[in-house]
Structure formats: structure tokens, C-alpha cells
Design an enzyme around this catalytic site. Structure first.
Site, short mmCIF file in Angstrom:
data_model
loop_
_atom_site.label_atom_id
_atom_site.label_comp_id
_atom_site.label_asym_id
_atom_site.label_seq_id
_atom_site.Cartn_x
_atom_site.Cartn_y
_atom_site.Cartn_z
N SER A 53 34.63 44.20 56.44
CA SER A 53 35.33 42.93 56.26
C SER A 53 35.07 42.02 57.44
CB SER A 53 36.84 43.18 56.17
OG SER A 53 37.54 41.96 56.27
N TYR A 73 43.53 46.88 60.43
CA TYR A 73 42.52 46.72 59.37
C TYR A 73 41.15 46.38 59.97
CZ TYR A 73 40.69 44.50 55.05
OH TYR A 73 39.95 44.14 53.95
N LYS A 128 37.77 48.47 59.71
CA LYS A 128 36.61 47.90 59.04
C LYS A 128 35.39 47.86 59.97
CE LYS A 128 38.02 46.92 54.86
NZ LYS A 128 37.61 47.87 53.79
P1 NAI Z 1 42.58 45.74 45.53
O1 NAI Z 1 43.93 45.99 46.09
O2 NAI Z 1 42.47 45.05 44.24
O3 NAI Z 1 41.75 47.09 45.41
C1 NAI Z 1 41.91 48.18 46.26
C2 NAI Z 1 42.06 49.41 45.40
O4 NAI Z 1 42.09 50.57 46.23
C3 NAI Z 1 43.40 49.40 44.63
O5 NAI Z 1 43.14 49.52 43.23
C4 NAI Z 1 44.15 50.62 45.18
O6 NAI Z 1 44.95 51.28 44.21
C5 NAI Z 1 43.02 51.49 45.68
N1 NAI Z 1 43.47 52.42 46.70
C6 NAI Z 1 44.27 52.17 47.76
N2 NAI Z 1 44.48 53.28 48.46
C7 NAI Z 1 43.77 54.27 47.85
C8 NAI Z 1 43.57 55.65 48.12
N3 NAI Z 1 44.17 56.24 49.17
N4 NAI Z 1 42.77 56.37 47.30
C9 NAI Z 1 42.18 55.77 46.22
N5 NAI Z 1 42.34 54.47 45.91
C10 NAI Z 1 43.12 53.73 46.72
O7 NAI Z 1 41.78 44.92 46.66
P2 NAI Z 1 40.27 44.41 46.73
O8 NAI Z 1 40.31 43.06 47.27
O9 NAI Z 1 39.54 44.67 45.48
O10 NAI Z 1 39.69 45.35 47.90
C11 NAI Z 1 38.59 46.21 47.74
C12 NAI Z 1 38.00 46.49 49.11
O11 NAI Z 1 37.42 45.28 49.62
C13 NAI Z 1 39.00 46.94 50.16
O12 NAI Z 1 38.43 47.90 50.99
C14 NAI Z 1 39.28 45.68 50.95
O13 NAI Z 1 39.75 45.96 52.23
C15 NAI Z 1 37.91 45.05 50.93
N6 NAI Z 1 37.89 43.63 51.22
C16 NAI Z 1 38.36 42.74 50.30
C17 NAI Z 1 38.32 41.40 50.58
C18 NAI Z 1 38.72 40.38 49.58
O14 NAI Z 1 38.54 39.16 49.86
N7 NAI Z 1 39.27 40.76 48.42
C19 NAI Z 1 37.86 40.90 51.88
C20 NAI Z 1 37.32 41.92 52.74
C21 NAI Z 1 37.35 43.24 52.41
#
Ligand code: NAI
Length: 301
Positions: free
Chosen positions: A157, A170, A174
Site C-alpha cells: 500500500s 498498517y 505493508k
Molecule cells: P476489503 O475489506 O473489501 O477486503 C479485505 C478482505 O480480507 C475482506 O473480505 C476480509 O473478510 C478479508 N480478511 C480479513 N482478515 C482476514 C483473515 N484473517 N483471513 C482471511 N481473510 C481475511 O478491502 P480491500 O480494499 O479489497 O482490500 C484488499 C487488500 O488491498 C488489503 O490488503 C488492503 O490492505 C489492500 N489495499 C487496499 C486499498 C484500497 O484502496 N482499497 C489501498 C491499499 C491497499
């Protein structure tokens, strides 16, 4: 040129019950990959990290893939423990016999200004993002090494790469993933395992309140093409970092400036040559420590 496919390839995508992970899973499955849709179904803050919370999201994405004619299995284990990581990879091995692709994407947020950041905000974030990548990658790595093929994408990130207020936990996790990516790229080279990092920005439940007016332009599906490319057999790079947002893809990198050399270096020399030390003129992008040492050897010889 022909379209890119993933026939015969087995992919694990963690946190694929929604957001970015779901988009990656849908794209890879639509191009022929057999997909393990992992998601423990927790909240954005991950209150349930470490235990199975809601099997719904993983099963919903897997069913969506099947309804579209693809092949997927759901997995609801947590990435945050060694046992969870083993179990996720076992799901892939039991269903499809191998692992070719791993996208470490699962994530949670527990933001707070640093002076208020207590252990209950730090540990789960490191557990899911940074240690989670270790726990899932290690058993997958063993399978990849055995058949001398692997593609891994670690979701980093800009919060870590560039720094963002309120995200010390975080951001550190990251940026830790960048270190993991670089080391695994070095270790995986002779086994045809390529490991790259992604810095996405997208409209998901994690960011819907943070992106403001730009949110409409930041479709998470626009991040998946670079992820799929980094997971493809033809991917030409390893150990690199790609920024992806709203259809724009760019490379981010770690540079080393030309610097200043003085075999009799003093504190005052550092002060007097600080601009030269910082100057970006003539910087290089080292592919590993050997490139840094090569710069040094120029001065020693
Ligand atoms: P999101 O919250 O929609 O997706 C994250 C998913 O990870 C959720 O479905 C959650 O249930 C699952 N999760 C959480 N803990 C878990 C565990 N212990 N075991 C298995 N699954 C688990 O969020 P998003 O935005 O799709 O994030 C995806 C990745 O992208 C993350 O790593 C986030 O940090 C990263 N990210 C997202 C950004 C954005 O702009 N959306 C920016 C930078 C990084």
C-alpha cells in the site's frame, strides 16, 4: 496478439470474498484458472481475525465464479495463523493438486494516531497483513518449489511505501511485505517463482469513506489486470512494485543516489555534502544488494 489465459493453473486469492480480492478471483477464473476463494468473512477492523467469522463472502464469490462457468472452491480459514495458512493451501491441494498462483490480499484496518496506538491495534494488523503472508506463502512455496513454478503477488500500500497519517501499524505491515517480496524474489529465482508487490487504490468497503469525490473513478476491477499480468506465465519481472488505481498502472521503485564518497569522512563532511548525498541526479534502481556493493566498489578500486 492472443488473449492471455490461465488454463491448468491453480490460484489462491486470500480475502477474496469482496473488494479487490473478489475482482482478482473473477478475472483469473474467467481466464481459466481454478481458484481457491479464501475469506474468513470478518469486518474491516477484523474483530474476528484468528477465528472463522462468516463463511458467506467466500462462498458467494465461489458461487459467482461457478455460475459464470468457472471453477472455484471456497475456503474460510484465517490467514493470520500458521495453521490457517496450512489449511488454506491444503484446500487448494485437496481440490486441485497444486498451487501455481498466490495473491496475498486479505487485510484489515485499525487506524489511530501513533501516540494512541496500543497493542490491540498493532498486533492484529501485523498478524493479518504481514504474518498472514508468511503463513500462507510458506506452504504454497513448498508446492511451487516442487514443480518449479510460481507467481505470487503481495498486496502492499502507498500507506507504507509513502507514509500516511494514522496508519503506523498498517504502513509498517505493508512495507514489511515489500521486504518479503524482495527476499522471496531472490530465493524464488532459480525455481521460476516470481514475486511482486502491488500498491492499489480502489473503492471498496475499506476505503469508501476515505476516497471522497474520486471514489466513482476507482473501480476495484481496474486493479485486477496488472495483478493477473504479474500472475501470468509470461510475467517478465520479479521483486518489483506496481501502483494501480482507476486504470492507471505505474511502477514504484527503491532508488539509490550516486552519493558522496570520502575515505576520511567526518560529521562535518556529511553536513557540507548533504545536498550531494540527497541528489537524484544519476540515481540507480538496484535489483539487489550486489548493485549497491558494485557502486561502492567503484570508489574502492
Ligand atoms: P476489503 O475489506 O473489501 O477486503 C479485505 C478482505 O480480507 C475482506 O473480505 C476480509 O473478510 C478479508 N480478511 C480479513 N482478515 C482476514 C483473515 N484473517 N483471513 C482471511 N481473510 C481475511 O478491502 P480491500 O480494499 O479489497 O482490500 C484488499 C487488500 O488491498 C488489503 O490488503 C488492503 O490492505 C489492500 N489495499 C487496499 C486499498 C484500497 O484502496 N482499497 C489501498 C491499499 C491497499
Amino acid at each position: 496478439m492472443a488473449d492471455l489465459g490461465f488454463d491448468g493453473k491453480v490460484a489462491i486469492i486470500t480475502g477474496a470474498g469482496g473488494g479487490l480480492g473478489r475482482e482478482h478471483a473473477l478475472l483469473l477464473a474467467s481466464r481459466g484458472a481454478q481458484v481457491v476463494v479464501n475469506d474468513l468473512g470478518g469486518s474491516v477492523a477484523g474483530e474476528t481475525a484468528g477465528a472463522t467469522a462468516d463463511p458467506g463472502p467466500a462462498h458467494t464469490t465461489a458461487k459467482e465464479i461457478e455460475d459464470l462457468g468457472g471453477v472455484a472452491v471456497a475456503d474460510v480459514n484465517s490467514v493470520a495463523t500458521p495453521e490457517g495458512g496450512e489449511a488454506i493451501v491444503k484446500t487448494a491441494l485437496d481440490a486441485f493438486g497444486r498451487v501455481d498462483i498466490l495473491i496475498n490480499n486479505a487485510g484489515i484496518l485499525r487506524d489511530k494516531a501513533f501516540h494512541n496506538m496500543t497493542a490491540d491495534l498493532v498486533e492484529p494488523v501485523l498478524d493479518v497483513h504481514l504474518k498472514g503472508a508468511f503463513w500462507v506463502t510458506r506452504p504454497a512455496w513448498i508446492s511451487m518449489r516442487e514443480h518449479a513454478y510460481g507467481r505470487i503477488v503481495n498486496t502492499s500500500s502507498n500507506s507504507g511505501l509513502l507514509g500516511n497519517f494514522g496508519q503506523a501499524n498498517y504502513g509498517a505491515a505493508k512495507m514489511g511485505l515489500v521486504g518479503l517480496t524482495r527476499v522471496l524474489a531472490a530465493e524464488g529465482a532459480k525455481y521460476n517463482i516470481k514475486v511482486n508487490a502491488l500498491a492499489p487504490v480502489a473503492r471498496t468497503r475499506m476505503t469508501e469513506e476515505l476516497l471522497g469525490a474520486m471514489a466513482d473513478r476507482l473501480d476495484p476491477g481496474l486493479v485486477s489486470p496488472i495483478v493477473a499480468w504479474l500472475c501470468h506465465e509470461e510475467c517478465p519481472v520479479t521483486g518489483e512494485i506496481y501502483s494501480a488505481a482507476g486504470g492507471r498502472i505505474a511502477r514504484m521503485f527503491i532508488g539509490l543516489t550516486e552519493g558522496y564518497y570520502n575515505p576520511d569522512l567526518t560529521l562535518e563532511d556529511v553536513r557540507d555534502h548533504f545536498e550531494e548525498i540527497r541528489s537524484e541526479t544519476g540515481y540507480i534502481v538496484p535489483s539487489g544488494p550486489h548493485d549497491e556493493f558494485a557502486q561502492l566498489l567503484k570508489h574502492f578500486s
